[in-house]
Design a protein around this motif. Sequence first.
Motif, PDB file in Angstrom:
ATOM      1  N   LEU A  93     -49.338 -25.693  18.467  1.00 15.58           N
ATOM      2  CA  LEU A  93     -48.112 -26.162  19.109  1.00 15.58           C
ATOM      3  C   LEU A  93     -47.639 -25.113  20.093  1.00 15.58           C
ATOM      4  N   CYS A  94     -47.345 -25.555  21.291  1.00 11.49           N
ATOM      5  CA  CYS A  94     -46.905 -24.647  22.349  1.00 11.49           C
ATOM      6  C   CYS A  94     -45.597 -25.158  22.943  1.00 11.49           C
ATOM      7  N   THR A  95     -44.817 -24.250  23.452  1.00 13.34           N
ATOM      8  CA  THR A  95     -43.620 -24.632  24.192  1.00 13.34           C
ATOM      9  C   THR A  95     -44.064 -25.137  25.559  1.00 13.34           C
ATOM     10  N   PRO A  96     -43.215 -25.859  26.282  1.00  9.70           N
ATOM     11  CA  PRO A  96     -43.593 -26.302  27.627  1.00  9.70           C
ATOM     12  C   PRO A  96     -43.978 -25.135  28.553  1.00  9.70           C
ATOM     13  N   GLY A  97     -43.301 -23.999  28.426  1.00  8.03           N
ATOM     14  CA  GLY A  97     -43.635 -22.829  29.242  1.00  8.03           C
ATOM     15  C   GLY A  97     -45.015 -22.273  28.923  1.00  8.03           C
ATOM     16  N   GLU A  98     -45.346 -22.211  27.641  1.00  6.17           N
ATOM     17  CA  GLU A  98     -46.672 -21.729  27.226  1.00  6.17           C
ATOM     18  C   GLU A  98     -47.755 -22.707  27.680  1.00  6.17           C
ATOM     19  N   LEU A  99     -47.451 -23.989  27.583  1.00  2.34           N
ATOM     20  CA  LEU A  99     -48.401 -25.008  28.022  1.00  2.34           C
ATOM     21  C   LEU A  99     -48.651 -24.907  29.529  1.00  2.34           C
ATOM     22  N   GLN A 100     -47.615 -24.627  30.304  1.00  2.32           N
ATOM     23  CA  GLN A 100     -47.779 -24.470  31.757  1.00  2.32           C
ATOM     24  C   GLN A 100     -48.714 -23.306  32.061  1.00  2.32           C
ATOM     25  N   LEU A 101     -48.535 -22.174  31.391  1.00  2.00           N
ATOM     26  CA  LEU A 101     -49.419 -21.020  31.602  1.00  2.00           C
ATOM     27  C   LEU A 101     -50.856 -21.352  31.234  1.00  2.00           C
ATOM     28  N   TRP A 102     -51.034 -22.070  30.120  1.00  2.00           N
ATOM     29  CA  TRP A 102     -52.366 -22.453  29.677  1.00  2.00           C
ATOM     30  C   TRP A 102     -53.002 -23.452  30.653  1.00  2.00           C
ATOM     31  N   ASP A 103     -52.208 -24.423  31.129  1.00  2.00           N
ATOM     32  CA  ASP A 103     -52.718 -25.400  32.100  1.00  2.00           C
ATOM     33  C   ASP A 103     -53.245 -24.708  33.353  1.00  2.00           C
ATOM     34  N   VAL A 104     -52.457 -23.801  33.901  1.00  2.00           N
ATOM     35  CA  VAL A 104     -52.853 -23.097  35.126  1.00  2.00           C
ATOM     36  C   VAL A 104     -54.094 -22.244  34.875  1.00  2.00           C
ATOM     37  N   TYR A 105     -54.157 -21.599  33.720  1.00  2.00           N
ATOM     38  CA  TYR A 105     -55.324 -20.781  33.378  1.00  2.00           C
ATOM     39  C   TYR A 105     -56.585 -21.644  33.306  1.00  2.00           C
ATOM     40  N   GLU A 106     -56.532 -22.734  32.539  1.00  2.00           N
ATOM     41  CA  GLU A 106     -57.713 -23.602  32.400  1.00  2.00           C
ATOM     42  C   GLU A 106     -58.121 -24.221  33.737  1.00  2.00           C
ATOM     43  N   TRP A 107     -57.133 -24.614  34.529  1.00  2.00           N
ATOM     44  CA  TRP A 107     -57.419 -25.228  35.825  1.00  2.00           C
ATOM     45  C   TRP A 107     -58.120 -24.245  36.751  1.00  2.00           C
ATOM     46  N   GLN A 108     -57.588 -23.029  36.842  1.00  2.00           N
ATOM     47  CA  GLN A 108     -58.232 -22.015  37.694  1.00  2.00           C
ATOM     48  C   GLN A 108     -59.636 -21.670  37.190  1.00  2.00           C
ATOM     49  N   ALA A 109     -59.775 -21.545  35.881  1.00  2.00           N
ATOM     50  CA  ALA A 109     -61.087 -21.230  35.312  1.00  2.00           C
ATOM     51  C   ALA A 109     -62.107 -22.310  35.658  1.00  2.00           C
ATOM     52  N   SER A 110     -61.665 -23.556  35.709  1.00  2.00           N
ATOM     53  CA  SER A 110     -62.607 -24.637  36.025  1.00  2.00           C
ATOM     54  C   SER A 110     -62.988 -24.629  37.496  1.00  2.00           C
ATOM     55  N   PHE A 111     -62.024 -24.440  38.419  1.00  2.00           N
ATOM     56  CA  PHE A 111     -62.410 -24.538  39.830  1.00  2.00           C
ATOM     57  C   PHE A 111     -63.133 -23.307  40.358  1.00  2.00           C
ATOM     58  N   ILE A 112     -63.098 -22.184  39.620  1.00  2.00           N
ATOM     59  CA  ILE A 112     -63.927 -21.034  40.023  1.00  2.00           C
ATOM     60  C   ILE A 112     -65.242 -20.998  39.261  1.00  2.00           C
ATOM     61  N   GLY A 113     -65.428 -21.931  38.322  1.00  2.00           N
ATOM     62  CA  GLY A 113     -66.688 -22.023  37.593  1.00  2.00           C
ATOM     63  C   GLY A 113     -66.840 -20.999  36.495  1.00  2.00           C
ATOM     64  N   GLU A 114     -65.755 -20.628  35.860  1.00  2.00           N
ATOM     65  CA  GLU A 114     -65.753 -19.599  34.814  1.00  2.00           C
ATOM     66  C   GLU A 114     -66.668 -19.949  33.646  1.00  2.00           C
ATOM     67  N   SER A 115     -66.811 -21.220  33.329  1.00  2.00           N
ATOM     68  CA  SER A 115     -67.602 -21.601  32.156  1.00  2.00           C
ATOM     69  C   SER A 115     -69.100 -21.686  32.452  1.00  2.00           C
ATOM     70  N   GLU A 116     -69.484 -21.591  33.698  1.00  2.00           N
ATOM     71  CA  GLU A 116     -70.899 -21.656  34.061  1.00  2.00           C
ATOM     72  C   GLU A 116     -71.294 -20.346  34.718  1.00  2.00           C
ATOM     73  N   LYS A 117     -72.067 -19.541  34.006  1.00  2.00           N
ATOM     74  CA  LYS A 117     -72.447 -18.224  34.511  1.00  2.00           C
ATOM     75  C   LYS A 117     -73.956 -18.064  34.504  1.00  2.00           C
ATOM     76  N   GLU A 118     -74.427 -17.275  35.468  1.00  2.00           N
ATOM     77  CA  GLU A 118     -75.825 -16.886  35.504  1.00  2.00           C
ATOM     78  C   GLU A 118     -75.872 -15.439  35.962  1.00  2.00           C
ATOM     79  N   SER A 119     -76.458 -14.586  35.164  1.00  2.00           N
ATOM     80  CA  SER A 119     -76.538 -13.145  35.435  1.00  2.00           C
ATOM     81  C   SER A 119     -75.155 -12.543  35.659  1.00  2.00           C
ATOM     82  N   GLY A 120     -74.158 -13.020  34.919  1.00  2.00           N
ATOM     83  CA  GLY A 120     -72.809 -12.480  35.002  1.00  2.00           C
ATOM     84  C   GLY A 120     -71.962 -13.025  36.141  1.00  2.00           C
ATOM     85  N   SER A 121     -72.516 -13.886  36.983  1.00  2.00           N
ATOM     86  CA  SER A 121     -71.769 -14.454  38.108  1.00  2.00           C
ATOM     87  C   SER A 121     -71.462 -15.921  37.853  1.00  2.00           C
TER      88      SER A 121
END
Length: 183
Positions: A93-121
Motif C-alpha cells: 500500500l502506497c500513498t498517492p505521493g509514493e505512487l507518483q514517485l514509483w510511476d515516474v521511476y518505472e516509466w523512465q526505466a521502461s523508456f530507457i530500456g533499463e530491463s533489457e541489458k547486454e554487456s552492462g548497457s
Amino acid sequence: MPVKRNGFSLIEVMVSLVILTVGLIGIFNLHIVAKRGSFESFQQTQASYYANDIINRMRLNASELVAYGSATGTKYTGTSLTAPSKSCTGATLCTPGELQLWDVYEWQASFIGESEKESGSNVGGLPSVESCIFVKPQEVVVVITWKGVRKSSGFEEGYSDEVKGCGNKTNKKRIFEVKTAIF
C-alpha cells in the motif's frame, strides 16, 4: 553455305548479367529502405506505448497530477534514475505521493530500456530519449523525443511549443506528442 549457329553469344550473356545485376542491386536497396522504415515504425509504436502508459498512470493517480509535470514542462531523461525508497508493487500500500514517485521511476526505466541489458548497457527503449510532461489547467501534454535512424527535414514544423522545448534540435529528432484532459 555458311553454317547457322544456334545458342547465345558471349555479348548476349554479358548484357543479361548486367541487367540482372542492376535489378538485384535495386531489390537490395529496396530491402534496406524497408528495414529502416520498419524500425522507425517500431520506434514510433514504442513512443506511443510509453506516452499512453504515463497518461494512464496519471489518470489512476489524478490527485497527484501536478507532481508528474508542470505548466512549463518537466523533463525526464532517465539519466539519474534512482528507485524510490518504497516499492509500490504487488500488495504494497502506497500513498498517492509514493505512487507518483514509483510511476515516474518505472516509466523512465521502461523508456530507457533499463530491463533489457547486454554487456552492462541498456539495449531496450528508445535511443537518446527525452520526455516532457506539461500539466496545464485544462490539458496534459506528453512529449517523447528520440534520435531516429535517418535524417529528416522540417522536423519541428507544425508541432506545438511544447515539442520545440523538449529534446535536442537535430535533423534526426523524432517526436511523439499526446494532448489529453485528465480530471
